[in-house]
Design a protein around this motif. Sequence first.
Motif, PDB file in Angstrom:
ATOM      1  N   ASN A  57       0.859  -1.179   0.000  1.00 47.83           N
ATOM      2  CA  ASN A  57       0.000   0.000   0.000  1.00 47.83           C
ATOM      3  C   ASN A  57       0.899   1.233   0.000  1.00 47.83           C
ATOM      4  O   ASN A  57       1.983   1.219   0.598  1.00 47.83           O
ATOM      5  CB  ASN A  57      -0.893   0.031   1.239  1.00 47.83           C
ATOM      6  CG  ASN A  57      -1.836  -1.149   1.275  1.00 47.83           C
ATOM      7  OD1 ASN A  57      -2.202  -1.709   0.253  1.00 47.83           O
ATOM      8  ND2 ASN A  57      -2.225  -1.544   2.480  1.00 47.83           N
ATOM      9  N   LEU A  58       0.460   2.288  -0.645  1.00 50.17           N
ATOM     10  CA  LEU A  58       1.242   3.521  -0.646  1.00 50.17           C
ATOM     11  C   LEU A  58       1.141   4.189   0.715  1.00 50.17           C
ATOM     12  O   LEU A  58       0.081   4.156   1.348  1.00 50.17           O
ATOM     13  CB  LEU A  58       0.743   4.458  -1.743  1.00 50.17           C
ATOM     14  CG  LEU A  58       0.944   3.963  -3.170  1.00 50.17           C
ATOM     15  CD1 LEU A  58       0.309   4.939  -4.149  1.00 50.17           C
ATOM     16  CD2 LEU A  58       2.418   3.799  -3.470  1.00 50.17           C
ATOM     17  N   PRO A  59       2.221   4.814   1.168  1.00 48.24           N
ATOM     18  CA  PRO A  59       2.147   5.501   2.465  1.00 48.24           C
ATOM     19  C   PRO A  59       1.325   6.782   2.327  1.00 48.24           C
ATOM     20  O   PRO A  59       1.232   7.368   1.245  1.00 48.24           O
ATOM     21  CB  PRO A  59       3.613   5.820   2.773  1.00 48.24           C
ATOM     22  CG  PRO A  59       4.267   5.903   1.444  1.00 48.24           C
ATOM     23  CD  PRO A  59       3.544   4.913   0.572  1.00 48.24           C
ATOM     24  N   PRO A  60       0.731   7.233   3.432  1.00 47.47           N
ATOM     25  CA  PRO A  60      -0.008   8.493   3.363  1.00 47.47           C
ATOM     26  C   PRO A  60       0.947   9.673   3.208  1.00 47.47           C
ATOM     27  O   PRO A  60       2.138   9.572   3.514  1.00 47.47           O
ATOM     28  CB  PRO A  60      -0.740   8.542   4.705  1.00 47.47           C
ATOM     29  CG  PRO A  60       0.098   7.722   5.611  1.00 47.47           C
ATOM     30  CD  PRO A  60       0.705   6.641   4.743  1.00 47.47           C
ATOM     31  N   LYS A  61       0.415  10.780   2.719  1.00 50.77           N
ATOM     32  CA  LYS A  61       1.268  11.965   2.543  1.00 50.77           C
ATOM     33  C   LYS A  61       1.768  12.489   3.883  1.00 50.77           C
ATOM     34  O   LYS A  61       2.916  12.891   4.008  1.00 50.77           O
ATOM     35  CB  LYS A  61       0.501  13.047   1.800  1.00 50.77           C
ATOM     36  CG  LYS A  61       0.193  12.656   0.369  1.00 50.77           C
ATOM     37  CD  LYS A  61      -0.429  13.791  -0.391  1.00 50.77           C
ATOM     38  CE  LYS A  61      -0.929  13.338  -1.719  1.00 50.77           C
ATOM     39  NZ  LYS A  61      -0.014  13.415  -2.790  1.00 50.77           N
ATOM     40  N   LEU A  62       0.908  12.473   4.874  1.00 49.77           N
ATOM     41  CA  LEU A  62       1.305  12.873   6.227  1.00 49.77           C
ATOM     42  C   LEU A  62       1.328  11.623   7.094  1.00 49.77           C
ATOM     43  O   LEU A  62       0.324  10.942   7.244  1.00 49.77           O
ATOM     44  CB  LEU A  62       0.326  13.897   6.804  1.00 49.77           C
ATOM     45  CG  LEU A  62       0.247  15.233   6.060  1.00 49.77           C
ATOM     46  CD1 LEU A  62      -0.872  16.092   6.634  1.00 49.77           C
ATOM     47  CD2 LEU A  62       1.574  15.968   6.150  1.00 49.77           C
ATOM     48  N   MET A  63       2.491  11.326   7.646  1.00 47.42           N
ATOM     49  CA  MET A  63       2.630  10.083   8.409  1.00 47.42           C
ATOM     50  C   MET A  63       3.132  10.395   9.815  1.00 47.42           C
ATOM     51  O   MET A  63       4.121  11.107   9.978  1.00 47.42           O
ATOM     52  CB  MET A  63       3.619   9.145   7.704  1.00 47.42           C
ATOM     53  CG  MET A  63       3.684   7.785   8.335  1.00 47.42           C
ATOM     54  SD  MET A  63       4.884   6.652   7.587  1.00 47.42           S
ATOM     55  CE  MET A  63       4.564   6.738   5.880  1.00 47.42           C
ATOM     56  N   THR A  64       2.455   9.848  10.797  1.00 47.57           N
ATOM     57  CA  THR A  64       2.914   9.995  12.176  1.00 47.57           C
ATOM     58  C   THR A  64       3.974   8.931  12.456  1.00 47.57           C
ATOM     59  O   THR A  64       4.142   7.967  11.690  1.00 47.57           O
ATOM     60  CB  THR A  64       1.753   9.805  13.164  1.00 47.57           C
ATOM     61  OG1 THR A  64       1.268   8.468  13.037  1.00 47.57           O
ATOM     62  CG2 THR A  64       0.633  10.800  12.906  1.00 47.57           C
ATOM     63  N   PHE A  65       4.681   9.107  13.559  1.00 48.89           N
ATOM     64  CA  PHE A  65       5.700   8.123  13.926  1.00 48.89           C
ATOM     65  C   PHE A  65       5.062   6.756  14.165  1.00 48.89           C
ATOM     66  O   PHE A  65       5.570   5.732  13.713  1.00 48.89           O
ATOM     67  CB  PHE A  65       6.463   8.580  15.169  1.00 48.89           C
ATOM     68  CG  PHE A  65       7.497   7.601  15.618  1.00 48.89           C
ATOM     69  CD1 PHE A  65       8.699   7.470  14.928  1.00 48.89           C
ATOM     70  CD2 PHE A  65       7.277   6.773  16.715  1.00 48.89           C
ATOM     71  CE1 PHE A  65       9.651   6.556  15.330  1.00 48.89           C
ATOM     72  CE2 PHE A  65       8.224   5.848  17.110  1.00 48.89           C
ATOM     73  CZ  PHE A  65       9.419   5.746  16.416  1.00 48.89           C
ATOM     74  N   GLY A  66       3.930   6.723  14.848  1.00 49.80           N
ATOM     75  CA  GLY A  66       3.246   5.458  15.123  1.00 49.80           C
ATOM     76  C   GLY A  66       2.809   4.763  13.851  1.00 49.80           C
ATOM     77  O   GLY A  66       2.934   3.541  13.711  1.00 49.80           O
ATOM     78  N   TYR A  67       2.290   5.546  12.895  1.00 47.57           N
ATOM     79  CA  TYR A  67       1.866   4.939  11.646  1.00 47.57           C
ATOM     80  C   TYR A  67       3.071   4.433  10.851  1.00 47.57           C
ATOM     81  O   TYR A  67       2.985   3.417  10.163  1.00 47.57           O
ATOM     82  CB  TYR A  67       1.046   5.913  10.795  1.00 47.57           C
ATOM     83  CG  TYR A  67       0.452   5.233   9.594  1.00 47.57           C
ATOM     84  CD1 TYR A  67      -0.730   4.512   9.705  1.00 47.57           C
ATOM     85  CD2 TYR A  67       1.095   5.269   8.363  1.00 47.57           C
ATOM     86  CE1 TYR A  67      -1.266   3.849   8.614  1.00 47.57           C
ATOM     87  CE2 TYR A  67       0.577   4.614   7.267  1.00 47.57           C
ATOM     88  CZ  TYR A  67      -0.604   3.903   7.394  1.00 47.57           C
ATOM     89  OH  TYR A  67      -1.124   3.235   6.317  1.00 47.57           O
ATOM     90  N   SER A  68       4.203   5.133  10.959  1.00 47.94           N
ATOM     91  CA  SER A  68       5.390   4.674  10.230  1.00 47.94           C
ATOM     92  C   SER A  68       5.844   3.303  10.729  1.00 47.94           C
ATOM     93  O   SER A  68       6.333   2.478   9.945  1.00 47.94           O
ATOM     94  CB  SER A  68       6.529   5.691  10.331  1.00 47.94           C
ATOM     95  OG  SER A  68       7.069   5.715  11.635  1.00 47.94           O
ATOM     96  N   LEU A  69       5.657   3.035  12.018  1.00 49.05           N
ATOM     97  CA  LEU A  69       5.999   1.714  12.545  1.00 49.05           C
ATOM     98  C   LEU A  69       5.087   0.643  11.957  1.00 49.05           C
ATOM     99  O   LEU A  69       5.543  -0.438  11.549  1.00 49.05           O
ATOM    100  CB  LEU A  69       5.916   1.703  14.071  1.00 49.05           C
ATOM    101  CG  LEU A  69       6.917   2.582  14.811  1.00 49.05           C
ATOM    102  CD1 LEU A  69       6.652   2.543  16.308  1.00 49.05           C
ATOM    103  CD2 LEU A  69       8.336   2.175  14.493  1.00 49.05           C
ATOM    104  N   ARG A  70       3.792   0.936  11.889  1.00 50.14           N
ATOM    105  CA  ARG A  70       2.846  -0.017  11.282  1.00 50.14           C
ATOM    106  C   ARG A  70       3.134  -0.191   9.795  1.00 50.14           C
ATOM    107  O   ARG A  70       3.020  -1.289   9.259  1.00 50.14           O
ATOM    108  CB  ARG A  70       1.408   0.458  11.505  1.00 50.14           C
ATOM    109  CG  ARG A  70       0.935   0.312  12.939  1.00 50.14           C
ATOM    110  CD  ARG A  70      -0.560   0.527  13.061  1.00 50.14           C
ATOM    111  NE  ARG A  70      -0.963   1.855  12.612  1.00 50.14           N
ATOM    112  CZ  ARG A  70      -1.100   2.918  13.403  1.00 50.14           C
ATOM    113  NH1 ARG A  70      -0.872   2.793  14.708  1.00 50.14           N
ATOM    114  NH2 ARG A  70      -1.477   4.082  12.920  1.00 50.14           N
TER     115      ARG A  70
END
Length: 73
Positions: A35-48
Amino acid sequence: MSVFLVLSLTACTTERKVYVNRPIPANLLSDCLPNLPPKLMTFGYSLRYNEHLLNIIEKCNADKRAIKEIANE
């Protein structure tokens, strides 16, 4: 003289190789697209997202192992 020696050495084997062309299932040949990453990514989401990417790599490696098993049968 050396040609005769080479020809006589190649005739000494009793091993016979038979190659069988086996089809590889389409699901093993499909692309492993993350899946493509979101344009704005939080640190927690980057881990997932990193976990997601590692799962995609594991799936691709499993597909390659399955293809090798089919090829070696």
